[in-house]
Scaffold this motif. Structure first.
Motif, PDB file in Angstrom:
ATOM      1  N   HIS A  92     128.485 -14.522  22.610  1.00 35.40           N
ATOM      2  CA  HIS A  92     127.978 -15.352  22.495  1.00 35.40           C
ATOM      3  C   HIS A  92     127.192 -14.843  20.916  1.00 35.40           C
ATOM      4  N   ALA A  93     126.985 -15.707  20.254  1.00 35.58           N
ATOM      5  CA  ALA A  93     126.001 -15.954  19.017  1.00 35.58           C
ATOM      6  C   ALA A  93     124.944 -17.282  19.452  1.00 35.58           C
ATOM      7  N   SER A 143     113.930 -17.264  26.022  1.00 35.95           N
ATOM      8  CA  SER A 143     114.189 -17.257  24.880  1.00 35.95           C
ATOM      9  C   SER A 143     114.464 -15.682  23.644  1.00 35.95           C
ATOM     10  N   PHE A 144     115.759 -15.881  23.570  1.00 33.38           N
ATOM     11  CA  PHE A 144     116.287 -14.201  23.141  1.00 33.38           C
ATOM     12  C   PHE A 144     115.898 -14.475  22.196  1.00 33.38           C
ATOM     13  N   GLY A 145     115.956 -13.211  21.404  1.00 29.68           N
ATOM     14  CA  GLY A 145     115.405 -12.588  20.258  1.00 29.68           C
ATOM     15  C   GLY A 145     113.944 -13.207  19.637  1.00 29.68           C
ATOM     16  N   VAL A 203     121.345 -13.625  17.502  1.00 33.07           N
ATOM     17  CA  VAL A 203     121.661 -12.497  18.564  1.00 33.07           C
ATOM     18  C   VAL A 203     122.561 -12.509  18.673  1.00 33.07           C
ATOM     19  N   LEU A 204     123.043 -11.296  18.530  1.00 30.19           N
ATOM     20  CA  LEU A 204     124.627 -10.866  19.382  1.00 30.19           C
ATOM     21  C   LEU A 204     124.707 -11.128  20.972  1.00 30.19           C
ATOM     22  N   THR A 205     125.507 -11.487  21.619  1.00 28.60           N
ATOM     23  CA  THR A 205     125.601 -11.482  22.906  1.00 28.60           C
ATOM     24  C   THR A 205     127.121 -10.999  23.472  1.00 28.60           C
ATOM     25  N   LYS A 207     127.686 -26.181  26.627  1.00 27.67           N
ATOM     26  CA  LYS A 207     126.712 -25.826  25.783  1.00 27.67           C
ATOM     27  C   LYS A 207     127.024 -24.115  25.942  1.00 27.67           C
ATOM     28  N   GLY A 208     127.816 -23.775  26.308  1.00 28.29           N
ATOM     29  CA  GLY A 208     127.991 -22.032  26.404  1.00 28.29           C
ATOM     30  C   GLY A 208     126.438 -21.661  27.400  1.00 28.29           C
ATOM     31  N   ILE A 209     126.134 -20.209  27.772  1.00 27.31           N
ATOM     32  CA  ILE A 209     125.300 -20.063  28.037  1.00 27.31           C
ATOM     33  C   ILE A 209     123.912 -20.258  27.614  1.00 27.31           C
ATOM     34  N   LEU A 210     122.990 -21.042  28.462  1.00 27.15           N
ATOM     35  CA  LEU A 210     121.943 -21.061  27.539  1.00 27.15           C
ATOM     36  C   LEU A 210     120.862 -20.442  27.132  1.00 27.15           C
ATOM     37  N   GLY A 211     120.514 -20.629  25.980  1.00 26.26           N
ATOM     38  CA  GLY A 211     119.626 -19.090  25.506  1.00 26.26           C
ATOM     39  C   GLY A 211     121.230 -18.138  24.505  1.00 26.26           C
ATOM     40  N   MET A 212     121.919 -18.325  25.004  1.00 20.80           N
ATOM     41  CA  MET A 212     122.124 -16.961  24.331  1.00 20.80           C
ATOM     42  C   MET A 212     123.561 -17.673  23.029  1.00 20.80           C
ATOM     43  N   GLY A 213     123.300 -19.348  23.362  1.00 21.52           N
ATOM     44  CA  GLY A 213     124.643 -19.868  22.413  1.00 21.52           C
ATOM     45  C   GLY A 213     125.105 -19.770  22.474  1.00 21.52           C
ATOM     46  N   THR A 214     126.662 -20.590  21.772  1.00 27.95           N
ATOM     47  CA  THR A 214     127.896 -20.828  22.388  1.00 27.95           C
ATOM     48  C   THR A 214     128.606 -20.386  22.383  1.00 27.95           C
TER      49      THR A 214
END
Length: 552
Positions: free
Chosen positions: A408-409, A92-94, A387-389, A266-273
């Motif tokens: 990723h956002a 759970s990032f952020g 959360v920006l990655t 779905k992108g990297i799960l938890g980091m957003g698309t």
């Protein structure tokens, strides 16, 4: 954000209380934790479903036993995050999941204290007068069914039914054909449940005020901590408390894992698309009159890592906040996967891949099956709501070096979790100036709600039975507290600007570090420099897109 345990030699009287993080990024955590104290229909949480993750509500056999939002949320989160045989979790990032779980435990504890008192009232005024209790419960269930399970206010027909039964009960009490003990018992059978309802209403009102105060406190700054003394063992014989303490520690350890999962679109799960991708790929050509000194992908990654650490040191006073720079191992899963499995083995300790294994994956696993290495720089903004990655991967195939930067956002938690408790009021016309209206306060707990809580109270110690009778909340899988209810950042202009603005300096820092390494190893960097300039222009395009959706 873990909880601090105060105990001596492993045992003690203290309770776990979440501490405020030094960076103050707790708004998203508190918003999610507030759901544990909320009231209202459980179906309300379905409004927070997003494009990729949808929770559902499984209906039970009787609407009279259905949980409210806070009860269902607390129960579902505890089982999913602390269960002995639970599946792997998504980070759970952020946010920090442990304080959220602790507030769920604290809310459950408050409700259990309420239910203990309600059970006593139910026994004295209900079980001892069971025929009358069943009669009243039947009326309330029928009234609720007529009104609709999702509508807590009965319609005119349901209200008329309740009034009719009340009048019939009065007539029966006045003109009973029995005498002696039976007549007294039959009269008490009608009166006792009503008297018990009055006492139960007082108990429910007191608890509702406490829960709402905690709900409001979390969204106002988190003044009230979660007290869960049952998580701190008092002596070596308290196995349940020790198991709970270990489950909380395992949750925190998994939250800080350096393994993430890539699930297609779905992108990297938890980091957003993935909203953007920029690739610097050119042939490695030696400088004139020189040879290229051998190097591997890890030799390029390390200087990039050091350069990203310096992002906060800008020439202007206003710049980046302190970033989190971390090596990630990305494991592929199917887009529709309902669960993920964290890798195990001698190279993994407490959900962390060891440094030497990270270096091996970076150098060797660049083509074909297997996990991949990414270097990530992450910014947590807006008190944890954004959360920006930026993920960087370095690959080399034959004579071509490829540096890919992807953005990723992860947007804010749904607005449902950030709404504060509103007083219950009703708008009525004034007595004299009938053309004007005024609001009058209503009780926090309505008649139907008192009956619902009193009926559920004796079964609180048998949660599976309550799930069967009243239903439960089914969480989306693969589950992570943050991304399950995250909205897109593009709806907020400033958030969208922050996402887009971060890409340019990160990409330029990556390219600068890469070109420096290549120059030191005898590579002609002219092509790389030219390509970097082209990408610097492309990255300024103010248009996020779905980079993981391929039109093929």
């Amino acid at each position: 954000m873990g909880a601090e345990l105060s105990f001596d030699g492993g045992f003690g009287p203290g309770a776990q209380i979440p501490l405020q993080g030094s960076d103050g990024q707790m708004a998203a955590t508190h918003a999610l934790a507030s759901a544990a104290y909320r009231d209202g229909p459980v179906d309300k949480i379905l409004e927070a479903n997003n494009e990729w993750h949808e929770s559902t509500v499984k209906k039970g056999k009787f609407s009279l036993f259905e949980p409210d939002l806070g009860e269902a949320f607390s129960r579902a989160v505890q089982v999913r995050l602390l269960g002995g045989a639970r599946k792997a979790l998504i980070q759970s990032f952020g946010t920090e999941p442990q304080p959220v779980v602790e507030h769920c435990l604290a809310a459950t504890r408050i409700r259990k204290q309420r239910d203990t008192r309600l059970t006593l009232v139910t026994f004295l005024f209900g079980i001892l007068f069971l025929p009358g209790l069943l009669l009243w419960l039947g009326v309330f269930q029928l009234r609720r069914t007529i009104a609709g399970a999702s509508d807590k206010k009965a319609g005119a027909l349901g209200t008329a039914l309740l009034a009719g039964v009340g009048i019939l009960a009065v007539l029966v009490m006045v003109a009973l054909p029995f005498t002696g003990f039976l007549s007294f018992y039959l009269r008490a059978m009608i009166i006792a449940p009503a008297l018990g309802w009055f006492l139960a209403k007082r108990i429910c009102e007191t608890t509702a005020k406490d829960l709402r105060a905690r709900w409001d406190s979390l969204l106002s700054g988190g003044g009230i901590g979660a007290k869960i003394p049952e998580a701190v063992p008092q002596d070596p014989g308290q196995s349940a408390a020790e198991e709970l303490r270990q489950a909380l520690e395992k949750l925190t350890a998994e939250q800080h894992s350096n393994i993430v999962f890539y699930a297609g679109a779905k992108g990297i799960l938890g980091m957003g698309t993935r909203w953007g991708s920029w690739t610097l790929a050119e042939e490695l050509v030696p400088k004139e009159g020189r040879e290229i000194h051998d190097f591997r992908a890890w030799d390029v990654v390390r200087p990039i890592h050091d350069q990203l650490k310096l992002l906060e040191r800008g020439s202007l006073k206003t710049g980046f906040p302190k970033p989190t720079v971390k090596h990630w191992i990305v494991s592929p899963v199917g887009e529709g996967a309902k669960e993920v499995a964290r890798p195990e083995g001698e190279n993994i300790v407490t959900f962390q891949v060891k440094p030497h294994e990270i270096q091996r994956i970076c150098n060797d696993q660049q083509f074909g099956s297997g996990n991949r290495h990414y270097l990530g720089v992450q910014f947590t903004l807006w008190d944890g709501q954004l959360v920006l990655t930026m993920m960087i991967t370095v690959t080399s195939l034959l004579h071509t070096l490829r540096i890919e930067v992807t953005g990723h956002a992860l947007g804010p938690v749904h607005g449902l979790f950030t709404t504060k408790p509103a007083p219950k009021t009703k708008e009525v016309s004034k007595t004299v100036r009938f053309w004007e209206t005024k609001e009058i306060p209503l009780p926090l707990v309505e008649t139907n709600e008192v009956v619902r809580q009193a009926v559920r109270a004796p079964l609180t110690w048998f949660p599976p039975v309550l799930d069967f009778l009243g239903g439960k909340l089914v969480l989306p899988e693969p589950f992570g507290l943050r991304h399950a209810w995250a909205a897109k950042p593009w709806g907020n202009r400033f958030m969208a600007d922050d996402v887009i603005r971060a890409a340019t300096p990160v990409m330029r820092a990556v390219h600068a570090a890469t070109i420096k390494v290549l120059d030191e190893h005898g590579v002609d960097t002219e092509r790389f420099t030219n390509r970097s300039l082209i990408l610097s222009g492309m990255v300024q395009e103010p248009m996020p897109r779905k980079a993981d959706l391929y039109d093929a």
